[in-house]
Write an enzyme that holds these catalytic residues in place. Structure first.
Site, PDB file in Angstrom:
ATOM      1  CB  ILE A   1       7.636   4.511   1.291  1.00  0.00           C
ATOM      2  CG1 ILE A   1       6.787   4.684   2.564  1.00  0.00           C
ATOM      3  CG2 ILE A   1       9.084   4.220   1.644  1.00  0.00           C
ATOM      4  CD1 ILE A   1       6.642   3.422   3.418  1.00  0.00           C
TER       5      ILE A   1
ATOM      6  CD  GLN B   1      -3.872  -5.014   0.553  1.00  0.00           C
ATOM      7  OE1 GLN B   1      -4.360  -3.902   0.811  1.00  0.00           O
ATOM      8  NE2 GLN B   1      -3.521  -5.863   1.498  1.00  0.00           N
ATOM      9  CB  ILE B   2      -0.164  -0.751   1.914  1.00  0.00           C
ATOM     10  CG1 ILE B   2      -1.204   0.352   1.640  1.00  0.00           C
ATOM     11  CG2 ILE B   2       0.929  -0.743   0.869  1.00  0.00           C
ATOM     12  CD1 ILE B   2      -0.706   1.734   2.030  1.00  0.00           C
TER      13      ILE B   2
ATOM     14  N   GLY C   1      -8.606  -5.485  18.013  1.00  0.00           N
ATOM     15  CA  GLY C   1      -7.260  -5.844  17.557  1.00  0.00           C
ATOM     16  C   GLY C   1      -6.269  -4.687  17.580  1.00  0.00           C
TER      17      GLY C   1
ATOM     18  CB  ILE D   1      -8.724   9.840  19.499  1.00  0.00           C
ATOM     19  CG1 ILE D   1      -7.911  10.964  18.838  1.00  0.00           C
ATOM     20  CG2 ILE D   1      -7.803   8.888  20.280  1.00  0.00           C
ATOM     21  CD1 ILE D   1      -7.098  11.821  19.798  1.00  0.00           C
TER      22      ILE D   1
ATOM     23  CE1 TYR E   1       0.859  -4.836   4.065  1.00  0.00           C
ATOM     24  CE2 TYR E   1       1.322  -4.866   6.427  1.00  0.00           C
ATOM     25  CZ  TYR E   1       1.585  -4.374   5.163  1.00  0.00           C
ATOM     26  OH  TYR E   1       2.570  -3.424   4.993  1.00  0.00           O
TER      27      TYR E   1
HETATM   28  N1  NAD Z   1       3.349   3.352   5.211  1.00  0.00           N
HETATM   29  C1  NAD Z   1       3.695   2.595   6.237  1.00  0.00           C
HETATM   30  O1  NAD Z   1       3.556   2.984   7.414  1.00  0.00           O
HETATM   31  C2  NAD Z   1       4.298   1.218   6.003  1.00  0.00           C
HETATM   32  C3  NAD Z   1       4.621   0.441   7.124  1.00  0.00           C
HETATM   33  C4  NAD Z   1       5.165  -0.828   6.913  1.00  0.00           C
HETATM   34  C5  NAD Z   1       5.395  -1.288   5.637  1.00  0.00           C
HETATM   35  N2  NAD Z   1       5.049  -0.532   4.563  1.00  0.00           N
HETATM   36  C6  NAD Z   1       5.317  -1.073   3.222  1.00  0.00           C
HETATM   37  O2  NAD Z   1       6.003  -0.087   2.461  1.00  0.00           O
HETATM   38  C7  NAD Z   1       5.683  -0.227   1.075  1.00  0.00           C
HETATM   39  C8  NAD Z   1       5.229   1.117   0.511  1.00  0.00           C
HETATM   40  O3  NAD Z   1       4.036   1.523   1.179  1.00  0.00           O
HETATM   41  P1  NAD Z   1       3.428   2.982   1.052  1.00  0.00           P
HETATM   42  O4  NAD Z   1       2.951   3.375   2.403  1.00  0.00           O
HETATM   43  O5  NAD Z   1       4.358   3.866   0.302  1.00  0.00           O
HETATM   44  O6  NAD Z   1       2.133   2.667   0.201  1.00  0.00           O
HETATM   45  P2  NAD Z   1       1.617   3.264  -1.210  1.00  0.00           P
HETATM   46  O7  NAD Z   1       0.292   2.659  -1.449  1.00  0.00           O
HETATM   47  O8  NAD Z   1       1.747   4.733  -1.221  1.00  0.00           O
HETATM   48  O9  NAD Z   1       2.679   2.661  -2.217  1.00  0.00           O
HETATM   49  C9  NAD Z   1       2.532   1.433  -2.884  1.00  0.00           C
HETATM   50  C10 NAD Z   1       2.863   1.648  -4.349  1.00  0.00           C
HETATM   51  O10 NAD Z   1       2.836   0.390  -5.000  1.00  0.00           O
HETATM   52  C11 NAD Z   1       2.003   0.483  -6.167  1.00  0.00           C
HETATM   53  N3  NAD Z   1       1.376  -0.828  -6.346  1.00  0.00           N
HETATM   54  C12 NAD Z   1       0.407  -1.394  -5.575  1.00  0.00           C
HETATM   55  N4  NAD Z   1       0.079  -2.611  -6.062  1.00  0.00           N
HETATM   56  C13 NAD Z   1       0.872  -2.814  -7.149  1.00  0.00           C
HETATM   57  C14 NAD Z   1       1.000  -3.881  -8.072  1.00  0.00           C
HETATM   58  N5  NAD Z   1       0.251  -4.998  -7.987  1.00  0.00           N
HETATM   59  N6  NAD Z   1       1.919  -3.758  -9.080  1.00  0.00           N
HETATM   60  C15 NAD Z   1       2.679  -2.642  -9.198  1.00  0.00           C
HETATM   61  N7  NAD Z   1       2.583  -1.595  -8.352  1.00  0.00           N
HETATM   62  C16 NAD Z   1       1.697  -1.686  -7.330  1.00  0.00           C
HETATM   63  C17 NAD Z   1       0.998   1.577  -5.863  1.00  0.00           C
HETATM   64  O11 NAD Z   1       0.453   2.176  -7.034  1.00  0.00           O
HETATM   65  C18 NAD Z   1       1.857   2.560  -5.053  1.00  0.00           C
HETATM   66  O12 NAD Z   1       2.521   3.459  -5.897  1.00  0.00           O
HETATM   67  C19 NAD Z   1       4.613  -1.317   1.003  1.00  0.00           C
HETATM   68  O13 NAD Z   1       5.254  -2.525   0.661  1.00  0.00           O
HETATM   69  C20 NAD Z   1       4.068  -1.392   2.415  1.00  0.00           C
HETATM   70  O14 NAD Z   1       3.539  -2.655   2.712  1.00  0.00           O
HETATM   71  C21 NAD Z   1       4.509   0.705   4.719  1.00  0.00           C
END
Ligand code: NAD
Length: 322
Positions: free
Chosen positions: A13, A77-78, A268, A201, A142
């Site tokens: 994102i 951490q996602i 869950g 699925i 999370y």
């Molecule tokens: N993808 C989804 O559906 C979704 C849904 C809800 C929320 N989010 C939130 O959106 C944000 C982006 O998620 P994403 O899907 O792009 O995930 P992603 O893993 O692609 O992106 C996370 C980025 O953060 C960096 N990162 C991770 N830990 C780090 C740290 N300790 N220090 C510095 N950089 C760090 C990673 O290298 C990566 O580039 C996150 O906060 C996630 O929780 C995502």
């Protein structure tokens, strides 16, 4: 030119947000430890800092050097499952990482922090679609770490008058999503369909999710920068789509018809997840513009071009809700 520091800017994102900011003439720097992101995701000539948000000293150096007007905090951490198996790691990155951002934003005069939160803060709800005013009741570490970071942001507004915009994303999909992250069910299905392999699925496939295309999420972040004041918003399509439906749409885009394998539902796994985006449309001057068909086609085309670089197939989809 206004300056924006994007943490996690090399991720799925974050990289779309960086592209959009550059396109709209913001000066952008990325702070990312590349734990899941990749520098290949972004072709911008802005500054980049390759450190962790947990490292206060490194973050301070970045803040001091770049002096951002705004911070868009995506780094996290996602994985819900990893948050359960390693609660401390989740808390370190998602809570301490966020308090470091807040503390240093105060010290270096940041005007506003935009925070990537999640539908996971709501937990199970009987009310659908879930309005942003709904009480939070996270069901995973999370969800708790996201909710905790939200609370710190609200406190920072009270104590230091730093504005915040919390964006609670539903299930985001689109180009550059890896299949290892949760919510990557679409990239996993596309991978299988492209390779003419069977997808798994879980459950009957009638469980529904609220999928939102990544470019719409990036636009919401830009609108959040322009928003006057602080607030919390759901960023979603407010449309529910079943897993069976999304799978069959991908099959028709890929012109393939290998039947999926059905396996027992995972513990869950929510039956329904749907966020109400009304407030975002009214107050953020934002709305999702991609239909699921358009978003899936763009995503499919992207993976077709990247065919060699996607993860090996056969990986099981994890829970699709974050
Ligand atoms: N993808 C989804 O559906 C979704 C849904 C809800 C929320 N989010 C939130 O959106 C944000 C982006 O998620 P994403 O899907 O792009 O995930 P992603 O893993 O692609 O992106 C996370 C980025 O953060 C960096 N990162 C991770 N830990 C780090 C740290 N300790 N220090 C510095 N950089 C760090 C990673 O290298 C990566 O580039 C996150 O906060 C996630 O929780 C995502």
């Amino acid at each position: 030119m206004e300056k924006v520091l994007v943490t996690g800017g090399f991720g799925f994102i974050g990289s779309h947000i960086v592209e959009k900011l550059v396109h709209h003439n913001y000066e952008v720097a990325v702070y990312d430890n590349l734990s899941t992101g990749s520098i290949n995701n972004v072709h911008s000539k802005g500054l980049a800092f390759f450190d962790s948000v947990e490292d206060e000293g490194a973050l301070e150096k970045a803040m001091k050097t770049f002096k951002p007007d705004f911070v868009i905090h995506q780094a996290a951490q996602i994985s819900v499952q990893n948050s359960v198996s390693n609660i401390t790691n989740d808390a370190r990155i998602n809570i301490i990482g966020s308090t470091n951002i807040i503390k240093l934003s105060q010290k270096y005069g940041v005007k506003k922090i935009i925070f990537a939160s999640s539908a996971a803060v709501y937990g199970n709800s009987k009310i659908m679609p879930i309005p942003v005013s709904h009480p939070t009741h996270p069901l995973s570490p999370y969800g708790v770490s996201k909710q905790t970071a939200e609370e710190y942001l609200k406190l920072a507004k009270e104590l230091y008058d730093i504005d915040y915009v919390i964006l609670r994303y539903s299930n985001v999909y689109g180009p550059r999503q890896t299949v290892s992250g949760e919510g990557g069910v679409i990239s996993i299905f596309i991978n299988h369909v492209m390779q003419e392999e069977q997808s798994v699925i879980y459950g009957d496939g009638l469980q529904t999710r609220d999928f939102i295309y990544v470019d719409d999420v990036a636009s919401a972040n830009l609108q959040a920068l322009k928003y006057n004041g602080s607030g919390t918003f759901n960023i979603s399509s407010s449309t529910c789509t079943s897993i069976n439906e999304v799978f069959s749409k991908i099959q028709s885009i890929g012109k393939q018809n290998v039947s999926p394998i059905y396996q027992p539902a995972k513990d869950g796994d929510l039956k329904e997840s749907l966020l109400c985006n009304k407030k975002s449309i009214q107050k953020l001057d934002w709305q999702p513009i991609y239909s699921l068909e358009k978003g899936l086609t763009n995503t499919y085309d992207y993976y077709l071009k990247q065919k060699d670089s996607i993860l090996p197939s056969g990986k099981e989809p994890t829970s699709v809700l974050k």
